[in-house]
Design a protein around this motif. Sequence first.
Motif, PDB file in Angstrom:
ATOM      1  N   ALA A   1       0.832  -1.211   0.000  1.00 57.30           N
ATOM      2  CA  ALA A   1       0.000   0.000   0.000  1.00 57.30           C
ATOM      3  C   ALA A   1       0.863   1.256   0.000  1.00 57.30           C
ATOM      4  O   ALA A   1       0.545   2.256  -0.663  1.00 57.30           O
ATOM      5  CB  ALA A   1      -0.933  -0.006   1.210  1.00 57.30           C
ATOM      6  N   MET A   2       1.976   1.217   0.741  1.00 56.87           N
ATOM      7  CA  MET A   2       2.875   2.368   0.762  1.00 56.87           C
ATOM      8  C   MET A   2       3.526   2.598  -0.595  1.00 56.87           C
ATOM      9  O   MET A   2       3.710   3.747  -1.022  1.00 56.87           O
ATOM     10  CB  MET A   2       3.942   2.162   1.839  1.00 56.87           C
ATOM     11  CG  MET A   2       3.433   2.301   3.259  1.00 56.87           C
ATOM     12  SD  MET A   2       4.749   1.974   4.459  1.00 56.87           S
ATOM     13  CE  MET A   2       3.951   2.533   5.973  1.00 56.87           C
ATOM     14  N   LEU A   3       3.887   1.530  -1.288  1.00 56.38           N
ATOM     15  CA  LEU A   3       4.463   1.671  -2.625  1.00 56.38           C
ATOM     16  C   LEU A   3       3.489   2.362  -3.569  1.00 56.38           C
ATOM     17  O   LEU A   3       3.863   3.245  -4.348  1.00 56.38           O
ATOM     18  CB  LEU A   3       4.836   0.294  -3.181  1.00 56.38           C
ATOM     19  CG  LEU A   3       6.122  -0.350  -2.660  1.00 56.38           C
ATOM     20  CD1 LEU A   3       6.206  -1.798  -3.113  1.00 56.38           C
ATOM     21  CD2 LEU A   3       7.341   0.426  -3.141  1.00 56.38           C
ATOM     22  N   ILE A   4       2.233   1.963  -3.487  1.00 54.66           N
ATOM     23  CA  ILE A   4       1.222   2.576  -4.354  1.00 54.66           C
ATOM     24  C   ILE A   4       0.962   4.018  -3.934  1.00 54.66           C
ATOM     25  O   ILE A   4       0.899   4.930  -4.761  1.00 54.66           O
ATOM     26  CB  ILE A   4      -0.071   1.744  -4.331  1.00 54.66           C
ATOM     27  CG1 ILE A   4       0.182   0.381  -5.001  1.00 54.66           C
ATOM     28  CG2 ILE A   4      -1.210   2.473  -5.035  1.00 54.66           C
ATOM     29  CD1 ILE A   4      -0.959  -0.602  -4.860  1.00 54.66           C
ATOM     30  N   ASP A   5       0.825   4.258  -2.639  1.00 54.92           N
ATOM     31  CA  ASP A   5       0.567   5.602  -2.144  1.00 54.92           C
ATOM     32  C   ASP A   5       1.715   6.551  -2.479  1.00 54.92           C
ATOM     33  O   ASP A   5       1.501   7.737  -2.727  1.00 54.92           O
ATOM     34  CB  ASP A   5       0.353   5.558  -0.628  1.00 54.92           C
ATOM     35  CG  ASP A   5      -0.041   6.905  -0.054  1.00 54.92           C
ATOM     36  OD1 ASP A   5      -1.087   7.434  -0.458  1.00 54.92           O
ATOM     37  OD2 ASP A   5       0.704   7.428   0.800  1.00 54.92           O
ATOM     38  N   GLY A   6       2.927   6.003  -2.503  1.00 59.43           N
ATOM     39  CA  GLY A   6       4.089   6.833  -2.810  1.00 59.43           C
ATOM     40  C   GLY A   6       4.298   7.091  -4.287  1.00 59.43           C
ATOM     41  O   GLY A   6       5.206   7.828  -4.670  1.00 59.43           O
ATOM     42  N   GLY A   7       3.471   6.471  -5.140  1.00 57.41           N
ATOM     43  CA  GLY A   7       3.601   6.672  -6.568  1.00 57.41           C
ATOM     44  C   GLY A   7       4.605   5.763  -7.234  1.00 57.41           C
ATOM     45  O   GLY A   7       4.947   5.949  -8.407  1.00 57.41           O
ATOM     46  N   TYR A   8       5.069   4.737  -6.518  1.00 60.54           N
ATOM     47  CA  TYR A   8       6.078   3.837  -7.063  1.00 60.54           C
ATOM     48  C   TYR A   8       5.480   2.621  -7.770  1.00 60.54           C
ATOM     49  O   TYR A   8       6.203   1.842  -8.394  1.00 60.54           O
ATOM     50  CB  TYR A   8       7.010   3.357  -5.946  1.00 60.54           C
ATOM     51  CG  TYR A   8       7.699   4.483  -5.233  1.00 60.54           C
ATOM     52  CD1 TYR A   8       8.734   5.192  -5.846  1.00 60.54           C
ATOM     53  CD2 TYR A   8       7.301   4.878  -3.953  1.00 60.54           C
ATOM     54  CE1 TYR A   8       9.361   6.245  -5.199  1.00 60.54           C
ATOM     55  CE2 TYR A   8       7.924   5.932  -3.304  1.00 60.54           C
ATOM     56  CZ  TYR A   8       8.952   6.607  -3.929  1.00 60.54           C
ATOM     57  OH  TYR A   8       9.563   7.655  -3.290  1.00 60.54           O
ATOM     58  N   ALA A   9       4.182   2.437  -7.648  1.00 67.15           N
ATOM     59  CA  ALA A   9       3.531   1.283  -8.266  1.00 67.15           C
ATOM     60  C   ALA A   9       2.065   1.594  -8.491  1.00 67.15           C
ATOM     61  O   ALA A   9       1.474   2.436  -7.800  1.00 67.15           O
ATOM     62  CB  ALA A   9       3.671   0.049  -7.370  1.00 67.15           C
ATOM     63  N   THR A  10       1.498   0.893  -9.463  1.00 68.98           N
ATOM     64  CA  THR A  10       0.052   0.956  -9.704  1.00 68.98           C
ATOM     65  C   THR A  10      -0.632  -0.295  -9.192  1.00 68.98           C
ATOM     66  O   THR A  10      -1.731  -0.231  -8.628  1.00 68.98           O
ATOM     67  CB  THR A  10      -0.237   1.130 -11.205  1.00 68.98           C
ATOM     68  OG1 THR A  10       0.357   2.351 -11.659  1.00 68.98           O
ATOM     69  CG2 THR A  10      -1.733   1.171 -11.478  1.00 68.98           C
ATOM     70  N   ASN A  11       0.007  -1.446  -9.365  1.00 71.48           N
ATOM     71  CA  ASN A  11      -0.539  -2.724  -8.905  1.00 71.48           C
ATOM     72  C   ASN A  11       0.538  -3.516  -8.175  1.00 71.48           C
ATOM     73  O   ASN A  11       1.665  -3.633  -8.672  1.00 71.48           O
ATOM     74  CB  ASN A  11      -1.050  -3.555 -10.087  1.00 71.48           C
ATOM     75  CG  ASN A  11      -2.147  -2.859 -10.861  1.00 71.48           C
ATOM     76  OD1 ASN A  11      -3.214  -2.577 -10.335  1.00 71.48           O
ATOM     77  ND2 ASN A  11      -1.885  -2.579 -12.137  1.00 71.48           N
ATOM     78  N   VAL A  12       0.187  -4.043  -7.016  1.00 72.77           N
ATOM     79  CA  VAL A  12       1.112  -4.858  -6.223  1.00 72.77           C
ATOM     80  C   VAL A  12       0.414  -6.157  -5.830  1.00 72.77           C
ATOM     81  O   VAL A  12      -0.728  -6.136  -5.347  1.00 72.77           O
ATOM     82  CB  VAL A  12       1.576  -4.110  -4.959  1.00 72.77           C
ATOM     83  CG1 VAL A  12       2.391  -5.037  -4.060  1.00 72.77           C
ATOM     84  CG2 VAL A  12       2.389  -2.878  -5.328  1.00 72.77           C
ATOM     85  N   LEU A  13       1.109  -7.268  -6.035  1.00 73.45           N
ATOM     86  CA  LEU A  13       0.622  -8.582  -5.612  1.00 73.45           C
ATOM     87  C   LEU A  13       1.283  -8.921  -4.290  1.00 73.45           C
ATOM     88  O   LEU A  13       2.518  -8.969  -4.199  1.00 73.45           O
ATOM     89  CB  LEU A  13       0.957  -9.620  -6.684  1.00 73.45           C
ATOM     90  CG  LEU A  13       0.611 -11.080  -6.410  1.00 73.45           C
ATOM     91  CD1 LEU A  13      -0.881 -11.269  -6.142  1.00 73.45           C
ATOM     92  CD2 LEU A  13       1.065 -11.958  -7.586  1.00 73.45           C
ATOM     93  N   ALA A  14       0.493  -9.127  -3.239  1.00 72.19           N
ATOM     94  CA  ALA A  14       1.025  -9.371  -1.903  1.00 72.19           C
ATOM     95  C   ALA A  14       0.410 -10.637  -1.316  1.00 72.19           C
ATOM     96  O   ALA A  14      -0.757 -10.949  -1.574  1.00 72.19           O
ATOM     97  CB  ALA A  14       0.728  -8.185  -0.979  1.00 72.19           C
ATOM     98  N   GLY A  15       1.191 -11.378  -0.531  1.00 71.42           N
ATOM     99  CA  GLY A  15       0.645 -12.596   0.049  1.00 71.42           C
ATOM    100  C   GLY A  15       1.570 -13.235   1.065  1.00 71.42           C
ATOM    101  O   GLY A  15       2.653 -12.730   1.372  1.00 71.42           O
TER     102      GLY A  15
END
Length: 338
Positions: free
Chosen positions: A122-136
């Motif tokens: 979520a931080m990566l997306i909020d920071g503008g470094y990603a649009t989609n992240v797969l987490a698990g």
Amino acid sequence: MNKRMGKQTVRLAEPVIIRGVASTVGETEGEGPLGGYFDCVVRDPLYGEDTWEQAESRFVQENMRLAVKKAGCSMQNMDYVLCGDLLNQCVGTTFGIKDFNVPFFGLFGACSTMGEAMSLGAMLIDGGYATNVLAGASSHFCSAEKQFRFPLPLGIQRTPVASRTVTGDGAVVLSRNGKGPVITEITTGKIVDMGVTDVNNMGAAMAPAAAALIAAHLRDTERTLQDYDVIVTGDLGDTGRTLSATLLEKEGFPMDERYKDCGLLIYDNERQDTHMGGSGCACSAVTFCGYYYPKLVSGEIKRMLFVPTGALLSTTSVQQNQPIPGIAHGIVIENMKR
């Protein structure tokens, strides 16, 4: 802009969408009270592979692909993969995702890994470094027993305070776009070490960290238990959940029936004899993805605090009679129609 709320909590500038989830579990989990909520129940603990470790990798591979598919995406849309497990050097994860061809951060937060992965994603997306992240996160009863306790063929009797490591994998696709429940705030935990040395009693080792995290979150946000439909810890089990509630009451935060624990939800202890309940990285991961996510989508739950918990031990530290530090990570997830 300043996103910090107090000492340990941040509020995201824009909510991060949990666009899709998937949960795959083993036979025992499928026979438990939540069995009907999971996407896939695998009856063979080896999952058609030669070893339990290879089986765990297949759980990771198949379930993470399923999460991406359910989110309406492709693996090429993923900017990062963030995940981990309990095995040495996280080999369950590594061999599971090695063919995805996606930039990868391997994580170890013990059984709190799902919280760590979702927080950082979520931080990566909020920071503008990603649009989609797969987490698990994943775990496997057989591989965990082999590594941390005794290989199952020895038939060693488990102690009354032991829990059962959940077999399975839970995965989420976090996104800047789309529809679904959203992550709005993140509370990062601190390591708490109260000197517990019993490798079987994970609940007692993790309970102080869970209580400290929940108390820190409520102080940082100036909220109370009543501001949430549910606060759910990852895998404290019976003893740990009781201990953490006692510690929270002493801190001025009395808990009620809204305080749940994934380890107590996933098994029927009277019928399945799992002692203290469920544990392992997959415990909170599959319970959130299978059971809680649909309740957030439907609006039955409007705001929850999801608190995966972990015991930061290794086979080396146990053999050297070191204490077992605990950790917990908190994520506020809300139903916000978009």
